[in-house]
Design a protein around this motif. Structure first.
Motif, PDB file in Angstrom:
ATOM      1  N   ASP A 184       0.740  -1.053  -0.024  1.00  0.00           N
ATOM      2  CA  ASP A 184      -0.080  -0.070   0.018  1.00  0.00           C
ATOM      3  C   ASP A 184       0.966   1.312  -0.005  1.00  0.00           C
ATOM      4  O   ASP A 184       1.988   1.207   0.840  1.00  0.00           O
ATOM      5  N   ASN A 185       0.368   2.129  -0.746  1.00  0.00           N
ATOM      6  CA  ASN A 185       1.127   3.550  -0.665  1.00  0.00           C
ATOM      7  C   ASN A 185       2.377   3.722  -1.255  1.00  0.00           C
ATOM      8  O   ASN A 185       3.287   4.318  -0.912  1.00  0.00           O
ATOM      9  N   SER A 187       3.246   4.577  -3.881  1.00  0.00           N
ATOM     10  CA  SER A 187       3.865   5.975  -4.609  1.00  0.00           C
ATOM     11  C   SER A 187       4.610   6.820  -3.807  1.00  0.00           C
ATOM     12  O   SER A 187       5.199   7.850  -4.322  1.00  0.00           O
ATOM     13  N   PRO A 223      10.500  -0.626  -6.900  1.00  0.00           N
ATOM     14  CA  PRO A 223       9.062  -0.897  -7.297  1.00  0.00           C
ATOM     15  C   PRO A 223       8.829  -1.485  -8.750  1.00  0.00           C
ATOM     16  O   PRO A 223       9.685  -1.351  -9.504  1.00  0.00           O
ATOM     17  N   GLY A 225       5.592  -1.622 -10.833  1.00  0.00           N
ATOM     18  CA  GLY A 225       4.413  -1.421 -10.872  1.00  0.00           C
ATOM     19  C   GLY A 225       3.825  -0.465  -9.438  1.00  0.00           C
ATOM     20  O   GLY A 225       4.799   0.095  -8.918  1.00  0.00           O
ATOM     21  N   SER A 226       2.413  -0.516  -9.279  1.00  0.00           N
ATOM     22  CA  SER A 226       1.942   0.305  -8.232  1.00  0.00           C
ATOM     23  C   SER A 226       1.977  -0.237  -6.812  1.00  0.00           C
ATOM     24  O   SER A 226       1.978   0.475  -5.866  1.00  0.00           O
ATOM     25  N   ASN A 227       2.010  -1.601  -6.798  1.00  0.00           N
ATOM     26  CA  ASN A 227       2.016  -2.324  -5.413  1.00  0.00           C
ATOM     27  C   ASN A 227       2.955  -3.473  -5.083  1.00  0.00           C
ATOM     28  O   ASN A 227       2.518  -4.315  -4.435  1.00  0.00           O
TER      29      ASN A 227
END
Length: 319
Positions: A184-185, A187, A223, A225-227
């Motif tokens: 989570d979070n 970004s 990272p 991707g986003s998660n």
């Protein structure tokens, strides 16, 4: 970097030559005679078809006569072969490639490689001197290929003018990878790295057995991707008699200035011992950590950590 690499190889070659030169036989020029046969040494990569070493060092030692020979093979010499000054008899042989990350200890009969001490944050910040709990931190090695034989028989038949010795190196280093899923979070992360404890810091090149000493490896992480967070690295692996757990830790820098560390022996999902020990292929290991709740930014918060303050709800650290 290319010039530095070749300078390193030249210095290493000279150092190794100085070790073995004391056991080599030297003759006066007028005593040199044409040998009855010549020994050609070449490499066959059937056990490591993806290998691409820049060079291979090879040590020959005859324990009966005390004679030793050392050669470096590069380029086409590895496949086409190279003449080496070996007499008939029983020799010990060890061959491996020189790696920039390696610290080598060599003698006529013993060959060992380890890596320099490092920093648990080296995967993100570069060199340092931080330790991890009670374990020494050592950087990960580069890929090594090699072979060792306790008895290599040079026994030409009468009339032979050339005796062929073929070496069959294989991979000596393990490839590990990891992923942290459902983050989570992600970004809000500005930098991150990882570490893995309970690993071995060196390798006996004669027996291909890793050291018993338990060390921590500093790792790069990024990272995806986003998660998801991923990483991969090379390692000597672990000794089967080691009883130290393999603990993954993740160091995270957030865009609001906070620095967080995740992972402890008491938190099950960061203890990846079982995943590593039960891997289908112990030389190619992939382990997974599922779930990581990074905090949301602290806008307007008075929170202002100093350069050495790491925050964790799981345990206290001092770096």
């Amino acid at each position: 970097m290319t010039h530095l690499r070749y300078s390193f190889k030249i210095l290493y070659t000279l150092a190794l030559f100085s070790i073995v030169a004391g056991g080599c036989r030297h003759k006066e020029l007028d005593d040199v005679a044409e040998p009855d046969f010549r020994v050609r040494v070449k490499y066959d990569w059937e056990k490591a078809p993806q290998a691409d070493p820049d060079n291979m060092s090879v040590f020959f030692y005859n324990p009966e006569t005390g004679m030793s020979e050392f050669e470096v093979f590069s380029g086409n010499e590895m496949e086409e072969g190279k003449l080496v000054n070996l007499e008939a008899g029983n020799w010990k042989m060890t061959t491996f490639n020189v790696i920039e990350s390696g610290i080598f200890s060599d003698s006529n009969e013993s060959h060992h490689v380890s890596t320099r001490e490092g920093d648990v944050l080296e995967g993100a910040l570069g060199n340092g001197i931080s330790r991890a709990d009670d374990e020494t931190v050592r950087i990960t090695p580069d890929m090594l290929w090699g072979e060792s034989r306790e008895r290599l028989r040079v026994n030409p038949t009468p009339g032979d003018k050339e005796f062929l010795v073929t070496l069959y190196p294989e991979e000596l280093i393990c490839h590990y990878s990891f992923e942290i899923r459902n983050v989570d979070n992600l970004s809000h992360v500005t930098n991150l790295c990882a570490s893995l404890s309970g690993m071995s810091g060196g390798l006996d090149l004669n027996s291909a057995e890793v050291d018993m000493e338990s060390i921590t490896l500093p790792l790069e992480a990024a990272p995806d991707g986003s998660n998801t967070i991923r990483g991969e690295f090379l390692t000597f692996g672990y000794h089967p008699l080691m009883d130290t757990p393999k603990i993954m830790r993740l160091y995270v820098w957030l865009d609001d200035g906070r620095k967080l560390v995740y992972g402890s022996e008491g938190t099950g999902k960061w203890n990846v011992t079982n995943q590593i020990l039960n891997a289908e292929d112990p030389r190619h290991v992939h382990y997974i950590i599922d779930g990581l709740g990074l905090p949301t930014p602290m806008d307007g918060s008075p929170f202002d950590p100093s350069a050495d303050d790491w925050v964790s709800e799981e345990y206290e650290v001092g770096i």
